[in-house]
Scaffold this motif. Structure first.
Motif, short mmCIF file in Angstrom:
data_model
loop_
_atom_site.label_atom_id
_atom_site.label_comp_id
_atom_site.label_asym_id
_atom_site.label_seq_id
_atom_site.Cartn_x
_atom_site.Cartn_y
_atom_site.Cartn_z
N ILE A 34 0.87 -1.19 0.00
CA ILE A 34 0.00 0.00 0.00
C ILE A 34 0.90 1.23 0.00
O ILE A 34 1.73 1.40 0.91
CB ILE A 34 -0.93 0.01 1.22
CG1 ILE A 34 -1.84 -1.23 1.22
CG2 ILE A 34 -1.78 1.28 1.24
CD1 ILE A 34 -2.70 -1.35 2.46
N ASP A 35 0.75 2.06 -1.03
CA ASP A 35 1.54 3.28 -1.12
C ASP A 35 0.70 4.48 -0.68
O ASP A 35 -0.30 4.83 -1.33
CB ASP A 35 2.01 3.50 -2.57
CG ASP A 35 2.99 2.43 -3.02
OD1 ASP A 35 3.79 1.98 -2.17
OD2 ASP A 35 2.93 2.08 -4.21
N ILE A 36 1.11 5.07 0.47
CA ILE A 36 0.40 6.27 0.95
C ILE A 36 0.98 7.47 0.22
O ILE A 36 2.17 7.80 0.36
CB ILE A 36 0.55 6.43 2.48
CG1 ILE A 36 -0.11 5.25 3.20
CG2 ILE A 36 -0.08 7.74 2.93
CD1 ILE A 36 0.01 5.29 4.70
N ASN A 37 0.15 8.12 -0.56
CA ASN A 37 0.59 9.27 -1.35
C ASN A 37 0.73 10.54 -0.51
O ASN A 37 1.57 11.39 -0.80
CB ASN A 37 -0.36 9.52 -2.51
CG ASN A 37 -0.46 8.31 -3.43
OD1 ASN A 37 0.56 7.65 -3.68
ND2 ASN A 37 -1.65 8.01 -3.91
N GLY A 38 -0.12 10.66 0.50
CA GLY A 38 -0.06 11.84 1.36
C GLY A 38 -1.27 11.94 2.27
O GLY A 38 -2.20 11.11 2.20
N THR A 53 -4.71 9.70 1.22
CA THR A 53 -4.82 9.15 -0.14
C THR A 53 -3.73 8.09 -0.33
O THR A 53 -2.59 8.23 0.14
CB THR A 53 -4.65 10.26 -1.19
OG1 THR A 53 -3.39 10.90 -1.01
CG2 THR A 53 -5.77 11.29 -1.07
N ALA A 54 -4.09 6.99 -1.01
CA ALA A 54 -3.14 5.87 -1.19
C ALA A 54 -3.58 5.00 -2.35
O ALA A 54 -4.76 4.98 -2.73
CB ALA A 54 -3.07 5.06 0.10
N SER A 55 -2.65 4.25 -2.91
CA SER A 55 -2.99 3.27 -3.95
C SER A 55 -3.01 1.89 -3.32
O SER A 55 -2.24 1.61 -2.40
CB SER A 55 -1.95 3.33 -5.09
OG SER A 55 -0.65 3.06 -4.59
N GLY A 56 -3.90 1.03 -3.79
CA GLY A 56 -4.05 -0.31 -3.22
C GLY A 56 -4.66 -0.27 -1.84
O GLY A 56 -4.42 -1.16 -1.02
#
Length: 587
Positions: A34-38, A53-56
């Motif tokens: 899980i990549d936390i964008n910010g 916000t995050a991907s996956g």
């Protein structure tokens, strides 16, 4: 990766065993997929909404602020989640866990601990007292940005530290939970606080009865004792209260009389005005005969609203329905009232109506005051059916021929006095079968000339079915002049208003209104340019060595038994603005 796994093991150590149910079969953690964008905002208090916000991310992701799991999720989507910062969070990176996938923010979230009010220096205190609000995490911002409220009342803030706020309890403070607002940062609520009463201890002030400022009538004063009082006596004392507040006037009093005896106690700010002021009947109390002059009863007047340090005057007036002694008085005390929450009587003579009105509508009890009964033997004056009834028994003149006291039944007002002008107003009732229509010379109202001559200067009398006014400018019987006012009706109430002006050299007047509908501009009889009153004069309309007073009722001396009734009886000194409407019956 080693650091990430260490964070995950730390998280795992504080969660329940089922947190990692999605781990692989070999017991190893899943990947940091899980990549936390910010996230925003970068800092906040407990309860602050944070958008991550995050991907996956997935729709079941669990969020942690450092090591504390979120319990409130505002909204979710596949790539974003909005959460509330938990109460016991701490500063650090935000972590997200979804099954065996996890991720951490690069930036750290700064946790701002909530301000907490833990208690007060005292839980009950009065308005005006200093209070310390104790707690933790108070925001040390500019003092003017810290707002402390007791209900709707805003306090004056003296100082602010991270653990204490010092304030002054404001006027209008309400019992309840104190709130503290730290600018735009946070508003917190403290525990219950009770606004207490200001406890003031004021000693009773014993009035020196020998040291009076003014007095009149018959009385005897000694140390802490007043006796030998007769109807109409009065004394005025000066008092200076110690503190602001409500005060009762307390005294012990006794009487040995069979007739009704009364004491009136009033207060004022001006000696001369109080000396001339009409008695306020609401401040009159009947003194009970408890078994003799030595049997004292406790009486209280007021409460009066007073200012500490100001000078006031206290007037004691003695009244009686009889003609002899009234009562004894001792222990006259100015007492700081036990109940300070009532409205109290405002004390300021100078704000009064500017005239003296003596009145009674006889609607309550049997009280005739301020009018005093003058009736002996079987003649009587009493309150019946909420009006004053007068009865004349002709047998009294048989048994006491020529004696004035037995010639009827009247009321007078010993306080009423005018050297120039005055007004009377009342309703009159002539009962069928009880007031003979053939009787003559029934005097029902007098303008009495006191001091010089001590006889009437004018009077209304009933001759048959006619109402007649008689007046004179000297005490000689030959000076009498009569004028018919109107016809009378029996069995119904009749309104009467009388205005008179003392005068010599044909400068006086008498005006009379009679009827159900009366108007000031339409008197029933208007006598101008007459002589009324006698004695020496300071000018054409002002008596010098005498004054005019009032009498109402029955004054007769013949063989006819009579009963008559008066209601809404008023006597007004002088001629103030609106005098007609003041005395008009029914107003």
């Amino acid at each position: 990766m080693k650091n990430i796994l260490r964070y995950m093991f730390i998280i795992a150590g504080i969660l329940t065993h089922g947190v990692f149910a999605g781990c692989s079969d070999d017991g190893k953690l899943g990947s940091a997929s899980i990549d936390i964008n910010g996230f925003t905002p970068m800092e906040g208090l407990p309860g602050t909404e944070v958008l991550i916000t995050a991907s996956g991310l997935g729709d079941q992701a669990r969020v942690f602020f450092n090591e504390t799991e979120v319990t409130e999720y505002v909204s979710r989507s596949s790539d974003a989640v909005v959460v509330r910062v938990p109460d016991n969070a701490s500063s650090g990176r935000i972590g997200v866990l979804n099954g065996d996938a996890f991720g951490f923010s690069i930036e750290e979230f700064t946790f701002i601990p909530s301000a907490v009010i833990q208690g007060y220096s005292q839980n009950t205190a009065p308005v005006g007292e200093t209070l310390i609000i104790n707690g933790r995490n108070f925001f040390e911002i500019d003092i003017e940005d810290v707002i402390v409220k007791f209900g709707n009342a805003v306090a004056s803030v003296i100082s602010v530290t991270s653990s204490a706020i010092t304030v002054v309890i404001p006027e209008g403070a309400e019992t309840g939970n104190i709130t503290v607002q730290f600018g735009d940062i946070q508003t917190v609520e403290g525990p219950l606080f009770t606004v207490g009463k200001v406890v003031i201890i004021v000693s009773d002030y014993l009035v020196d009865t020998k040291n009076y400022e003014a007095g009149g009538g018959t009385f005897v004063v000694s140390d802490n004792y007043i006796d030998g009082t007769k109807n109409g006596a009065y004394l005025i004392y000066k008092v200076v209260p110690e503190a602001d507040g409500l005060y009762d006037i307390k005294a012990q009093m006794s009487t040995n009389q069979g007739y009704n005896c009364y004491v009136n106690i009033d207060m004022g700010t001006d000696l001369d005005v109080l000396n001339a002021k009409a008695i306020d009947q609401s401040l009159t109390k009947q003194i009970q005969n408890l078994g003799g002059w030595a049997a004292m009863g406790d009486y209280s007047y007021g409460p009066f609203k007073l200012k500490g340090g100001n000078t006031y005057y206290l007037r004691i007036s003695y009244l009686a329905d009889g003609t002899s002694w009234v009562c004894n008085l001792t222990n006259l005390i100015l007492h700081y009232a036990d109940d300070q929450e009532t409205s109290g009587i405002e004390v300021d003579n100078e704000s009064g109506p500017g005239y003296n009105l003596y009145a009674n509508n006889f609607d309550e009890g049997t009280l005739l005051l301020p009018f005093l009964a003058r009736a002996v033997g079987t003649n009587y004056v009493k309150v019946v059916d909420q009006c004053a009834e007068f009865y004349y028994d002709p047998q009294m003149m048989v048994e006491h021929p020529g004696e004035r006291a037995y010639k009827g039944a009247e009321v007078s007002c010993d306080e009423y006095s005018t050297k120039s002008e005055g007004w009377y107003g009342y309703r009159l009732y002539l009962p069928e079968e009880k007031f003979p229509k053939n009787a003559t010379g029934t005097i029902i109202t007098q303008i009495f000339n006191n001091g010089y001559g001590n006889t009437w200067a004018g009077h209304l009398h009933i001759d048959g079915e006619k109402l007649i006014i008689a007046y004179r400018g000297s005490s000689a019987s030959t000076a009498q002049i009569d004028a018919e006012v109107s016809s009378l009706e029996w069995g119904k109430w009749i309104k009467l208003v009388i205005n008179f002006q003392a005068g010599t050299g044909n400068k006086g007047h008498i005006r009379i209104w009679v009827g159900e509908e009366i108007s000031e501009d339409q008197p029933t009889l208007n006598l101008e340019n007459i002589n009324l009153g006698f004695g020496s004069w300071t000018d054409s309309n002002t008596l010098d060595d005498s004054y005019l007073s009032c009498k109402f009722g029955l004054y007769v001396a013949d063989e006819h038994e009579r009963t008559i009734r008066f209601d809404d009886l008023k006597a007004l000194e002088g001629n103030p603005e609106g005098a007609f409407d003041i005395v008009k019956p029914g107003n």
